[in-house]
Design a protein around this motif. Structure first.
Motif, PDB file in Angstrom:
ATOM      1  N   LEU A 188       0.824  -1.204   0.000  1.00 44.94           N
ATOM      2  CA  LEU A 188       0.000   0.000   0.000  1.00 44.94           C
ATOM      3  C   LEU A 188       0.862   1.260   0.000  1.00 44.94           C
ATOM      4  N   TRP A 189       1.947   1.253   0.744  1.00 44.73           N
ATOM      5  CA  TRP A 189       2.850   2.402   0.799  1.00 44.73           C
ATOM      6  C   TRP A 189       3.430   2.687  -0.582  1.00 44.73           C
ATOM      7  N   ASN A 190       3.852   1.641  -1.285  1.00 41.13           N
ATOM      8  CA  ASN A 190       4.427   1.849  -2.611  1.00 41.13           C
ATOM      9  C   ASN A 190       3.376   2.211  -3.652  1.00 41.13           C
ATOM     10  N   LEU A 191       2.155   1.748  -3.480  1.00 42.63           N
ATOM     11  CA  LEU A 191       1.074   2.212  -4.343  1.00 42.63           C
ATOM     12  C   LEU A 191       0.893   3.723  -4.188  1.00 42.63           C
ATOM     13  N   LEU A 192       1.002   4.206  -2.952  1.00 43.56           N
ATOM     14  CA  LEU A 192       0.890   5.643  -2.707  1.00 43.56           C
ATOM     15  C   LEU A 192       2.039   6.409  -3.355  1.00 43.56           C
ATOM     16  N   LEU A 193       3.260   5.923  -3.178  1.00 44.66           N
ATOM     17  CA  LEU A 193       4.410   6.601  -3.771  1.00 44.66           C
ATOM     18  C   LEU A 193       4.290   6.660  -5.287  1.00 44.66           C
ATOM     19  N   ALA A 194       3.854   5.570  -5.887  1.00 44.05           N
ATOM     20  CA  ALA A 194       3.730   5.544  -7.345  1.00 44.05           C
ATOM     21  C   ALA A 194       2.666   6.532  -7.823  1.00 44.05           C
ATOM     22  N   ARG A 195       1.533   6.592  -7.118  1.00 41.22           N
ATOM     23  CA  ARG A 195       0.477   7.549  -7.489  1.00 41.22           C
ATOM     24  C   ARG A 195       0.984   8.977  -7.379  1.00 41.22           C
ATOM     25  N   MET A 196       1.694   9.259  -6.302  1.00 39.43           N
ATOM     26  CA  MET A 196       2.213  10.604  -6.112  1.00 39.43           C
ATOM     27  C   MET A 196       3.220  10.972  -7.193  1.00 39.43           C
ATOM     28  N   ALA A 197       4.096  10.027  -7.509  1.00 41.78           N
ATOM     29  CA  ALA A 197       5.123  10.295  -8.516  1.00 41.78           C
ATOM     30  C   ALA A 197       4.527  10.521  -9.900  1.00 41.78           C
ATOM     31  N   ASP A 198       3.352   9.935 -10.150  1.00 45.14           N
ATOM     32  CA  ASP A 198       2.679  10.155 -11.437  1.00 45.14           C
ATOM     33  C   ASP A 198       2.121  11.570 -11.560  1.00 45.14           C
ATOM     34  N   ARG A 199       1.989  12.254 -10.419  1.00 45.05           N
ATOM     35  CA  ARG A 199       1.289  13.540 -10.425  1.00 45.05           C
ATOM     36  C   ARG A 199       2.169  14.740 -10.097  1.00 45.05           C
ATOM     37  N   ALA A 200       3.341  14.493  -9.547  1.00 43.66           N
ATOM     38  CA  ALA A 200       4.168  15.633  -9.141  1.00 43.66           C
ATOM     39  C   ALA A 200       5.628  15.220  -9.051  1.00 43.66           C
ATOM     40  N   GLU A 201       6.495  16.216  -9.090  1.00 42.89           N
ATOM     41  CA  GLU A 201       7.920  16.002  -8.844  1.00 42.89           C
ATOM     42  C   GLU A 201       8.121  15.943  -7.341  1.00 42.89           C
ATOM     43  N   LEU A 202       8.660  14.843  -6.856  1.00 50.87           N
ATOM     44  CA  LEU A 202       8.764  14.613  -5.417  1.00 50.87           C
ATOM     45  C   LEU A 202      10.217  14.704  -4.947  1.00 50.87           C
ATOM     46  N   PRO A 203      10.419  15.085  -3.679  1.00 55.53           N
ATOM     47  CA  PRO A 203      11.768  15.045  -3.101  1.00 55.53           C
ATOM     48  C   PRO A 203      12.094  13.610  -2.687  1.00 55.53           C
ATOM     49  N   LEU A 204      12.745  12.874  -3.565  1.00 53.54           N
ATOM     50  CA  LEU A 204      12.995  11.451  -3.361  1.00 53.54           C
ATOM     51  C   LEU A 204      14.478  11.170  -3.176  1.00 53.54           C
ATOM     52  N   TRP A 205      14.781  10.346  -2.180  1.00 47.03           N
ATOM     53  CA  TRP A 205      16.151   9.907  -1.989  1.00 47.03           C
ATOM     54  C   TRP A 205      16.602   9.048  -3.167  1.00 47.03           C
ATOM     55  N   VAL A 206      17.891   9.094  -3.443  1.00 46.07           N
ATOM     56  CA  VAL A 206      18.516   8.275  -4.476  1.00 46.07           C
ATOM     57  C   VAL A 206      19.482   7.321  -3.794  1.00 46.07           C
ATOM     58  N   SER A 207      19.606   6.122  -4.306  1.00 45.88           N
ATOM     59  CA  SER A 207      20.561   5.181  -3.729  1.00 45.88           C
ATOM     60  C   SER A 207      21.955   5.801  -3.685  1.00 45.88           C
ATOM     61  N   ALA A 208      22.618   5.629  -2.566  1.00 47.30           N
ATOM     62  CA  ALA A 208      23.984   6.136  -2.428  1.00 47.30           C
ATOM     63  C   ALA A 208      24.972   5.304  -3.229  1.00 47.30           C
ATOM     64  N   ASN A 209      24.487   4.238  -3.837  1.00 45.14           N
ATOM     65  CA  ASN A 209      25.370   3.333  -4.569  1.00 45.14           C
ATOM     66  C   ASN A 209      25.226   3.470  -6.079  1.00 45.14           C
ATOM     67  N   VAL A 210      24.646   4.592  -6.535  1.00 44.75           N
ATOM     68  CA  VAL A 210      24.575   4.873  -7.967  1.00 44.75           C
ATOM     69  C   VAL A 210      25.254   6.222  -8.230  1.00 44.75           C
ATOM     70  N   PRO A 211      25.762   6.434  -9.424  1.00 46.41           N
ATOM     71  CA  PRO A 211      26.417   7.718  -9.737  1.00 46.41           C
ATOM     72  C   PRO A 211      25.464   8.895  -9.493  1.00 46.41           C
ATOM     73  N   GLY A 212      25.973   9.912  -8.808  1.00 41.09           N
ATOM     74  CA  GLY A 212      25.187  11.101  -8.520  1.00 41.09           C
ATOM     75  C   GLY A 212      24.312  10.991  -7.294  1.00 41.09           C
ATOM     76  N   GLY A 213      24.256   9.811  -6.687  1.00 37.69           N
ATOM     77  CA  GLY A 213      23.394   9.614  -5.526  1.00 37.69           C
ATOM     78  C   GLY A 213      23.792  10.477  -4.340  1.00 37.69           C
ATOM     79  N   ASP A 214      25.064  10.500  -4.027  1.00 34.22           N
ATOM     80  CA  ASP A 214      25.516  11.288  -2.880  1.00 34.22           C
ATOM     81  C   ASP A 214      25.230  12.774  -3.085  1.00 34.22           C
ATOM     82  N   GLU A 215      25.433  13.247  -4.306  1.00 39.24           N
ATOM     83  CA  GLU A 215      25.221  14.669  -4.583  1.00 39.24           C
ATOM     84  C   GLU A 215      23.731  15.033  -4.430  1.00 39.24           C
TER      85      GLU A 215
END
Length: 237
Positions: A188-215
């Motif tokens: 249910l939590w991920n259903l909510l995140l997906a719905r929100m992401a379809d409608r707006a630009e969200l402040p979302l964390w990025v994995s620290a293990n991908v390029p640009g994640g730390d920045e």
């Protein structure tokens, strides 16, 4: 087979919560886009959902995790059960977090019956904050009323995991293992995140293990750590 039962259950809770998910998405977007914080609370194993929502790759950065050592099974399993049943622990947790108008509180609880999650909700309501509860309707109906009222009665909106009383789900005819509450809440939590992401630009964390994640994460830390001190400190109140 458990896999079939699990898939059927997840499809069932998505259908059951169609309207509630839409309303919850709207409330969450109002908070996130308005610069507010989402406070996540729970006790016992429901703390797994607080951790799932906090500082998680792909998760919202504007999350404040509500907790205290006594209610975590990792600090004593049976004492944590006793603590969540003890009145008076929840209000100081939310007070220390210093919520503001425009914030929102989301509380996870399978049974919705113990004083800690119920008092967390009533304290939030006393601040004028909307409360979303993610709870099992069947479990809540079967549980003893340890707090006088149950979480679903004091929340503004309920997302129902439909988890059977006792949480265990397998084998179907006499359940004794494979608890469904955590799986249902994560879905249910991920259903909510997906719905929100379809409608707006969200402040979302990025994995620290991908390029640009730390920045990217450094930008979000600078933006939110003043109001969410645990993003930079090692101890929660």
């Amino acid at each position: 087979m458990f896999v079939d039962w699990m898939r059927d259950h997840l499809e069932r809770i998505e259908r059951h919560n169609t309207d509630a998910l839409e309303r919850a998405c709207g409330l969450l977007l109002d908070t996130v886009l308005g610069g507010g914080l989402l406070y996540l609370g729970g006790s016992g194993h429901s703390l797994a959902m607080v951790l799932e929502g906090f500082f998680r790759a792909g998760g919202l950065a504007c999350v404040y995790p509500l907790s205290r050592p006594e209610i975590s099974p990792l600090n004593g399993a049976w004492p944590a059960t006793e603590a969540e049943r003890r009145p008076g622990l929840a209000a100081p947790v939310l007070e220390a977090a210093a919520p503001r108008p425009g914030d929102l509180v989301m509380i996870f609880s399978n049974s919705g019956t113990n004083p800690y999650p119920v008092e967390l909700a009533t304290t939030a309501r006393s601040y004028g904050l909307p409360v979303i509860a993610m709870v099992s309707g069947p479990s809540m109906a079967a549980a003893p009323p340890r707090a006088g009222v149950k979480l679903g009665e004091v929340a503004d909106l309920v997302l129902d995991t439909l988890t059977p009383p006792g949480d265990a789900s397998y084998p179907n005819e006499a359940p004794r293992t494979a608890a469904l509450s955590s799986l249902s809440c994560v879905y249910l939590w991920n259903l909510l995140l997906a719905r929100m992401a379809d409608r707006a630009e969200l402040p979302l964390w990025v994995s620290a293990n991908v390029p640009g994640g730390d920045e990217r994460n450094a930008e979000l830390l600078a933006r939110y750590s003043e109001r969410v001190p645990v993003l930079r400190t090692s101890v929660m109140g």
